[in-house]
Scaffold this active site. Sequence first.
Site, PDB file in Angstrom:
ATOM      1  N   SER A   1      35.334  69.282  -8.212  1.00  0.00           N
ATOM      2  CA  SER A   1      34.212  70.019  -8.813  1.00  0.00           C
ATOM      3  C   SER A   1      34.474  70.513 -10.230  1.00  0.00           C
ATOM      4  CB  SER A   1      33.852  71.206  -7.935  1.00  0.00           C
ATOM      5  OG  SER A   1      33.167  70.722  -6.814  1.00  0.00           O
TER       6      SER A   1
ATOM      7  N   LYS B   1      32.150  69.174 -12.729  1.00  0.00           N
ATOM      8  CA  LYS B   1      30.731  69.547 -12.825  1.00  0.00           C
ATOM      9  C   LYS B   1      30.310  70.156 -14.166  1.00  0.00           C
ATOM     10  CE  LYS B   1      30.294  70.151  -7.806  1.00  0.00           C
ATOM     11  NZ  LYS B   1      30.368  71.137  -6.716  1.00  0.00           N
TER      12      LYS B   1
ATOM     13  N   TYR C   1      28.594  60.355  -8.313  1.00  0.00           N
ATOM     14  CA  TYR C   1      29.141  61.710  -8.185  1.00  0.00           C
ATOM     15  C   TYR C   1      30.550  61.673  -7.563  1.00  0.00           C
ATOM     16  CZ  TYR C   1      29.920  66.256  -5.998  1.00  0.00           C
ATOM     17  OH  TYR C   1      30.487  67.424  -5.570  1.00  0.00           O
TER      18      TYR C   1
ATOM     19  N   TYR D   1      31.341  79.404  -6.941  1.00  0.00           N
ATOM     20  CA  TYR D   1      30.530  79.366  -5.713  1.00  0.00           C
ATOM     21  C   TYR D   1      30.172  80.783  -5.253  1.00  0.00           C
ATOM     22  CZ  TYR D   1      32.196  74.551  -5.707  1.00  0.00           C
ATOM     23  OH  TYR D   1      32.480  73.266  -6.055  1.00  0.00           O
TER      24      TYR D   1
ATOM     25  N   VAL E   1      38.118  71.388  -5.181  1.00  0.00           N
ATOM     26  CA  VAL E   1      38.796  71.376  -3.880  1.00  0.00           C
ATOM     27  C   VAL E   1      40.139  70.641  -3.862  1.00  0.00           C
ATOM     28  CG1 VAL E   1      36.831  71.786  -2.358  1.00  0.00           C
ATOM     29  CG2 VAL E   1      37.375  69.454  -3.065  1.00  0.00           C
TER      30      VAL E   1
HETATM   31  N1  GLU Z   1      33.943  66.123  -4.194  1.00  0.00           N
HETATM   32  C1  GLU Z   1      33.868  67.420  -3.582  1.00  0.00           C
HETATM   33  C2  GLU Z   1      32.631  67.511  -2.698  1.00  0.00           C
HETATM   34  O1  GLU Z   1      31.581  67.181  -3.136  1.00  0.00           O
HETATM   35  C3  GLU Z   1      33.861  68.485  -4.630  1.00  0.00           C
HETATM   36  C4  GLU Z   1      33.792  69.878  -4.062  1.00  0.00           C
HETATM   37  C5  GLU Z   1      34.619  70.867  -4.832  1.00  0.00           C
HETATM   38  O2  GLU Z   1      35.550  70.472  -5.547  1.00  0.00           O
HETATM   39  O3  GLU Z   1      34.353  72.096  -4.738  1.00  0.00           O
HETATM   40  O4  GLU Z   1      32.691  67.880  -1.560  1.00  0.00           O
END
Ligand code: GLU
Length: 447
Positions: A66, A69, A191, A243, A261
């Site tokens: 993430s 993003k 993505y 988050y 993550v």
């Molecule tokens: N590729 C992960 C997902 O979409 C990214 C989530 C994250 O890094 O918080 O579940």
Amino acid sequence: MSAADAVTDSLAGLRERFAAVREGRPADYIPQLALADPDAFGLALVSMDGHRYSAGEAEVPFTLQSVSKPFVYALALSALGLDEVSRWVGAEPSGEAFNAISLEPGTGRPANAMVNAGAIVTTALVPDTPDEPAFDRILHCLGRFAGRGLDVDEEVFASESATGDRNRALAYLIRSTGTLPVDPVRAVDRYFRQCAIRVTAVDLATMAATLAYGGVNPVTRERVVSAEVAAGVLAVMATCGMYDGSGDWLLRVGLPAKSGVSGGLIAVGPARFGVATYSPPLDATGGSVRGHAALEAMSRRYGLHLMLNPALPGSTVTLVTTADDLPSAPSGERGLRGRVGVVAAQGAIDFTAAERVLYALDESGPDGGPVVLDLHDVTAIDSVARGMLHNGLARFTADGRRAAVVDPKDLLGPVDAVRERTGRDLPRHATREDAVAGRARALAGED
Ligand code: GLU
């Protein structure tokens, strides 16, 4: 051992302090991520002069997840502009987990670009043309943020693709509300690929530093996005980057940030630094436990919280006097020069410094006489300060006071406000001596 290694020492000290933390565990819902070394712990910081500092496993590759993003959001903002992007994805903290069904009632827009739903939409917004497919644009843009060419960890990509049904479901749901501009399968594939781009903590710190430096990579000196785009991305990171832990993070750490993550975490000190940590064990919000602890400690230790801005006791105004008191005063002109006030400033002028200069102008010049504002030793004037000085000088001259400016580097730019208010141009001089002589002559003419 160089003096600048003081920064490295701080990072190494944080690593030592938090390496023993045993809480959390690496993400395993993407099977390949569960293979990460839970003891790996790297920290890196990149300054606005492009210097890189690191400690621990700062060169170990891992996938962006993430942390991609904000950078893809930056690319979408650059390509389409804020108004168009905002039609598709909002900028409100969701207060929910990263993979929540965060869709605005009514419009169906995802809450923000930092949760999965919003990120899938942002990725789908990236222009896709035969000469430059969307993913190539993403890889290229993120490489410019990092200052080197990046690649994809195909194993992590395949692992997420094989297990990513929740993200696929999210994409179909968004598509059903009419807010996904491309086919859901293609959007999610793209993505997953962006999440599997491989970086190191040093790369992440450089990417964060590029946002800190108003969109210019401080290592390569290349402009990657505009200052407005960088500011917009930082705003969304500040409110949504962590988050459902975003509010608490802003309260305790006070820096725009983004977690991923795989254990990567970035934080940005605007106009100061970009910092990144890598440590795979995660907490309940999906953020790195050690990274969180280290950045919180770092912020507290060095007073990095953005809302903590103690005004530095400045010496912006170095001189408020009359020209008569200056060592260069020729004896013959003493009478007239004694009626010319001089205000000298130095250094970088921001809002606070400009306010000091305006107060000094009001206090200067005996009997409301003319004043010379000497900016010879000023190094820069920011846009707020420039506006204040223009308007302040306009008010000053509209009150019937005469002013002249010493501004050899033309930092003030055209002071149209003075002409608009008084019908006259503000006299500009290259040296203080010329300016004082000019004001004294003007007085002689009036007398
Ligand atoms: N590729 C992960 C997902 O979409 C990214 C989530 C994250 O890094 O918080 O579940």
